[in-house]
Design a protein around this motif. Sequence first.
Motif, PDB file in Angstrom:
ATOM      1  N   UNK A 170       0.841  -1.209   0.000  1.00 27.34           N
ATOM      2  CA  UNK A 170       0.000   0.000   0.000  1.00 27.34           C
ATOM      3  C   UNK A 170       0.870   1.251   0.000  1.00 27.34           C
ATOM      4  N   UNK A 171       1.927   1.251   0.808  1.00 24.07           N
ATOM      5  CA  UNK A 171       2.829   2.402   0.821  1.00 24.07           C
ATOM      6  C   UNK A 171       3.508   2.578  -0.536  1.00 24.07           C
ATOM      7  N   UNK A 172       3.963   1.488  -1.118  1.00 24.00           N
ATOM      8  CA  UNK A 172       4.645   1.557  -2.410  1.00 24.00           C
ATOM      9  C   UNK A 172       3.730   2.098  -3.495  1.00 24.00           C
ATOM     10  N   UNK A 173       2.472   1.694  -3.452  1.00 23.99           N
ATOM     11  CA  UNK A 173       1.520   2.163  -4.468  1.00 23.99           C
ATOM     12  C   UNK A 173       1.171   3.630  -4.310  1.00 23.99           C
ATOM     13  N   UNK A 174       1.420   4.194  -3.125  1.00 25.54           N
ATOM     14  CA  UNK A 174       1.084   5.596  -2.873  1.00 25.54           C
ATOM     15  C   UNK A 174       2.253   6.551  -3.077  1.00 25.54           C
ATOM     16  N   UNK A 175       3.435   6.026  -3.440  1.00 22.62           N
ATOM     17  CA  UNK A 175       4.584   6.890  -3.681  1.00 22.62           C
ATOM     18  C   UNK A 175       4.401   7.627  -4.995  1.00 22.62           C
ATOM     19  N   UNK A 176       4.615   8.894  -4.956  1.00 22.75           N
ATOM     20  CA  UNK A 176       4.536   9.723  -6.175  1.00 22.75           C
ATOM     21  C   UNK A 176       5.892   9.741  -6.839  1.00 22.75           C
TER      22      UNK A 176
END
Length: 177
Positions: A170-176
């Motif tokens: 989830x964190x990885x998918x939210x990185x811009x």
Amino acid sequence: MRLVLAVVALLLTGCGSGTTAATPQHNAADVMFLQMLIPQNEQGIEIVRLAAARPVPAAVKELAKAIEVTQQTEVTDMRRWLAEWNQPETVAPEAHAGHGGMKMTSPDLVGALRTAPDSEFTRRFLDVLTGQQQGAVELAQTENGTSGGVNAQARDLARRVIESRTAEVKQLLNVKT
């Protein structure tokens, strides 16, 4: 900082007692899970270490370091358990083909990530690491399934892998990027 505390909390929750005398200490599913997760984690460590010397966002560097620490601790624990059970640490990858095979990232993808130009590294890193972490979740689900392991420590590790890797994805998918 909150992420680091969460990782420490997950590691500490893994400290528990062994199984009762009435329950087998371990079974073939426990052994298979550990034998498959060790190389999966080692490859994850290899992947996250690639971010250390690259220009990636600070949040990505922090997450990569937390993943490295967590997975190295898991590898140490798993090696100790297998030694205590007098089981080999590794077997040929094809030995697990009947169980869905190894959940490893293609060596070609890791090699391409290693040589990716800085301008493309963060995006590729996020893609490769997301797949790597999802593979760990799939593997851990086999340990806690109905025909899975019986060892309380291995089952708890599987639970923690599912929780931590899902949160990391989830964190990885939210990185811009």
